[in-house]
Scaffold this motif. Sequence first.
Motif, PDB file in Angstrom:
ATOM      1  N   ALA A 167      -2.970   2.995  -1.835  1.00 27.34           N
ATOM      2  CA  ALA A 167      -3.601   1.998  -2.697  1.00 27.34           C
ATOM      3  C   ALA A 167      -2.583   0.896  -2.988  1.00 27.34           C
ATOM      4  O   ALA A 167      -1.379   1.110  -2.901  1.00 27.34           O
ATOM      5  CB  ALA A 167      -4.061   2.641  -4.001  1.00 27.34           C
ATOM      6  N   ASP A 216       0.849  -1.187   0.000  1.00 29.60           N
ATOM      7  CA  ASP A 216       0.000   0.000   0.000  1.00 29.60           C
ATOM      8  C   ASP A 216       0.889   1.243   0.000  1.00 29.60           C
ATOM      9  O   ASP A 216       1.735   1.411   0.863  1.00 29.60           O
ATOM     10  CB  ASP A 216      -0.940  -0.002   1.209  1.00 29.60           C
ATOM     11  CG  ASP A 216      -0.198   0.055   2.529  1.00 29.60           C
ATOM     12  OD1 ASP A 216       0.907  -0.524   2.607  1.00 29.60           O
ATOM     13  OD2 ASP A 216      -0.703   0.680   3.471  1.00 29.60           O
ATOM     14  N   GLU A 262      -1.881  -0.288  -5.856  1.00 28.63           N
ATOM     15  CA  GLU A 262      -1.736  -0.155  -7.303  1.00 28.63           C
ATOM     16  C   GLU A 262      -0.257  -0.022  -7.676  1.00 28.63           C
ATOM     17  O   GLU A 262       0.583   0.274  -6.829  1.00 28.63           O
ATOM     18  CB  GLU A 262      -2.499   1.081  -7.797  1.00 28.63           C
ATOM     19  CG  GLU A 262      -3.968   1.085  -7.435  1.00 28.63           C
ATOM     20  CD  GLU A 262      -4.750  -0.008  -8.138  1.00 28.63           C
ATOM     21  OE1 GLU A 262      -4.366  -0.402  -9.252  1.00 28.63           O
ATOM     22  OE2 GLU A 262      -5.729  -0.483  -7.550  1.00 28.63           O
TER      23      GLU A 262
END
Length: 98
Positions: A56, A33, A58
């Motif tokens: 996130a 994260d 991502e």
Amino acid sequence: LSLRERSNVDIAFWQERHSTREGALGATCTNVDVGLVILRRRGADGYDVVDAAPRAFEDCVSVEVILEGGFDYCVVPVSLQRLESEPRQGILAVHSVK
């Protein structure tokens, strides 16, 4: 970052991808994260939070923000991943039209 004039900037942080991490695990994502916090220096007393990109899992987190000129800014990648995990690397990019 030091700015002489007001500027619209895009700040992004990309996590490393590593074939032994994801390839060996059957393409399972192992991202941690990551978020971003943009701080403006407040004299010798400290910093004020200007903006933030939420954490996130991502490959990339980014934020677009207007920064005022005449100030110094600090961009801090933030992660609350467990401390015993292996260190991560990434690339921080700052883009502006000026």
